[in-house]
Scaffold this active site. Structure first.
Site, PDB file in Angstrom:
ATOM      1  N   TRP A 101       0.818  -1.218   0.000  1.00 50.86           N
ATOM      2  CA  TRP A 101       0.000   0.000   0.000  1.00 50.86           C
ATOM      3  C   TRP A 101       0.841   1.252   0.000  1.00 50.86           C
ATOM      4  CZ3 TRP A 101      -4.314  -0.482  -2.148  1.00 50.86           C
ATOM      5  CH2 TRP A 101      -4.996  -1.691  -2.075  1.00 50.86           C
ATOM      6  N   ASP A 176      -1.638   6.423   6.268  1.00 53.01           N
ATOM      7  CA  ASP A 176      -2.751   5.657   5.697  1.00 53.01           C
ATOM      8  C   ASP A 176      -3.138   4.647   6.774  1.00 53.01           C
ATOM      9  OD1 ASP A 176      -4.393   3.801   4.502  1.00 53.01           O
ATOM     10  OD2 ASP A 176      -3.091   3.427   2.771  1.00 53.01           O
ATOM     11  N   LYS A 200     -13.087  -1.566   6.308  1.00 53.54           N
ATOM     12  CA  LYS A 200     -12.451  -2.617   7.119  1.00 53.54           C
ATOM     13  C   LYS A 200     -12.966  -2.565   8.557  1.00 53.54           C
ATOM     14  CE  LYS A 200      -8.854  -1.827   3.912  1.00 53.54           C
ATOM     15  NZ  LYS A 200      -9.016  -3.021   3.094  1.00 53.54           N
TER      16      LYS A 200
HETATM   17  N1  PMP Z   1      -4.638   1.490   1.861  1.00 51.59           N
HETATM   18  C1  PMP Z   1      -4.736   0.361   2.559  1.00 51.59           C
HETATM   19  C2  PMP Z   1      -3.875   0.170   3.762  1.00 51.59           C
HETATM   20  C3  PMP Z   1      -5.641  -0.626   2.167  1.00 51.59           C
HETATM   21  O1  PMP Z   1      -5.726  -1.766   2.847  1.00 51.59           O
HETATM   22  C4  PMP Z   1      -6.458  -0.403   1.039  1.00 51.59           C
HETATM   23  C5  PMP Z   1      -7.501  -1.408   0.587  1.00 51.59           C
HETATM   24  N2  PMP Z   1      -7.265  -2.715   0.840  1.00 51.59           N
HETATM   25  C6  PMP Z   1      -6.306   0.787   0.336  1.00 51.59           C
HETATM   26  C7  PMP Z   1      -5.399   1.718   0.777  1.00 51.59           C
HETATM   27  C8  PMP Z   1      -7.122   1.072  -0.885  1.00 51.59           C
HETATM   28  O2  PMP Z   1      -8.422   1.292  -0.564  1.00 51.59           O
HETATM   29  P1  PMP Z   1      -9.552   1.511  -1.676  1.00 51.59           P
HETATM   30  O3  PMP Z   1      -9.600   0.287  -2.498  1.00 51.59           O
HETATM   31  O4  PMP Z   1     -10.782   1.746  -0.873  1.00 51.59           O
HETATM   32  O5  PMP Z   1      -9.176   2.712  -2.477  1.00 51.59           O
END
Ligand code: PMP
Length: 369
Positions: A101, A176, A200
């Site tokens: 991420w 994040d 989540k």
């Molecule tokens: N950051 C983290 C730590 C995540 O776990 C996720 C989704 N699994 C995201 C960003 C991306 O999120 P989204 O698909 O809602 O844009």
């Protein structure tokens, strides 16, 4: 009837009480004659829902008054662009890359920042650790420093947020916190901006939470879309465009559920943290004593939320997943980039669910070792 235990990384399990309450209020919210999905976002009913959700979140996470809480859309992936559009000031931004991420965030920032600098990375070791902050090569005068405080795929988590000032940087820290928001307290004295998708720990997909220090507003690049300019969003109480009303309502119900949680003297997020420590400890202890299962993450940074584990013999993966499904243990398949299994044990997962997983893992090992 007991529902199965859902170990999905997200969209993830929602507390049953929250789902029940949403079901009961589906057709008529508090005698208004309207379902929440059918309400004007500017009407008094929805404004009351929004204000309560915001106040409860501020209370739960002890967000100081100088921070704004924004309810946005686009998820963590959109924030990968929205953050540099608002905070980079077309200068240098620093990244600490500890998993997929933060790696994705760094890639997107290249579009908006003049320079993207990697201050530290654990990629060489397969993202199984978090480099100690004292080793980070922070740049001088960076517009911000980005970390992913819980890497959902690789299962690493900052157990303490870095103190950038002590490391000689005046830059605001961007976190994040998508996959561990509300699972533990946040030290806001170390944070400039936190963002996270709701799907989540907070509610359904579609809502993105941004908590940003007031002095960081008002510096968006001219190309920043108005709907993504934090100052415009803040000035309009998250209703510059139509906000994700259903997501905000569901998040609000989850916040009320969280506030009612108790563990000894602890309530709310502090109670959740105690429970989350106990749940994670139980599962890691079981994995570590077994020679059948393995988790490769360094002990000091193991995630309490997302626990990836491999079977020593991955030819047994399909049988493991099929048997788990039969026992009412759902969505345990690991992310394709890591393989194996992943148990996501967010706030809505009770200790009994983790125990049921361990009982199953124990039985499967006995049958197949
Ligand atoms: N950051 C983290 C730590 C995540 O776990 C996720 C989704 N699994 C995201 C960003 C991306 O999120 P989204 O698909 O809602 O844009």
């Amino acid at each position: 009837m007991q529902r199965p235990y859902n170990f999905s990384a997200g969209p993830a399990a929602i507390p049953e009480e929250v789902l029940q309450r949403a079901a009961a209020e589906m057709l008529d919210w508090h005698g208004s004659g309207l379902g929440v999905m059918e309400m004007s976002h500017r009407g008094k009913e929805f404004v009351a829902i929004y204000e309560q959700a915001e106040a409860d979140l501020r209370d739960l996470l002890a967000v100081p008054p100088e921070f704004k809480i924004l309810f946005m859309q686009g998820g963590g992936i959109a924030e990968n662009a929205i953050v540099p559009l608002n905070l980079s000031r077309a200068g240098t931004v620093d990244f600490v890359v500890t998993g997929s991420w933060s790696q994705k965030s760094r890639k997107e920032a290249h579009k908006y920042a003049a320079e993207v600098h990697t201050a530290a990375s654990s990629e060489d070791g397969g993202f199984t650790t978090i480099p100690t902050p004292a080793s980070w090569q922070l740049s001088r005068g960076a517009s911000y420093v980005h970390i992913c405080s819980n890497e959902t795929i690789h299962g690493t988590e900052f157990q303490e947020l870095p103190d950038l000032k002590a490391l000689g940087s005046d830059a605001p820290l961007v976190i994040d916190f998508s996959s561990h928001v509300a699972s533990r307290p946040v030290d806001w004295s170390r944070v400039g901006l936190a963002f996270g998708g709701a799907q989540k720990n907070i509610g359904p997909a579609g809502l993105t939470i941004v908590i940003v220090r007031g002095d960081l507003l008002g510096h968006a690049l001219p190309i920043c879309p108005s709907a993504f300019d934090y100052k415009i969003v803040a000035d309009n109480h998250s209703a510059y465009n139509t906000p994700p009303t259903w997501g905000i309502y569901m998040a609000g119900l989850t916040f009320q559920w969280l506030k009612a949680q108790r563990e000894g003297d602890a309530t709310g997020v502090a109670a959740m943290e105690l429970r989350n420590i106990a749940k994670a400890q139980l599962l890691y202890d079981f994995i570590d004593q077994s020679s059948f299962y393995v988790n490769k993450v360094a002990h000091h940074c193991r995630s309490r939320m997302n626990i990836p584990f491999l079977l020593q013999d991955d030819a047994r993966n399909d049988a493991f997943l099929a048997g788990a499904r039969e026992r009412g243990l759902l969505q345990l398949k690991g992310h394709k980039s890591v393989g194996g299994m992943r148990a996501s044990i967010y706030n809505a997962m009770p200790l009994a669910g983790v125990q049921a997983l361990i009982d199953y893992m124990h039985d499967f090992e006995r049958q197949h070792a």
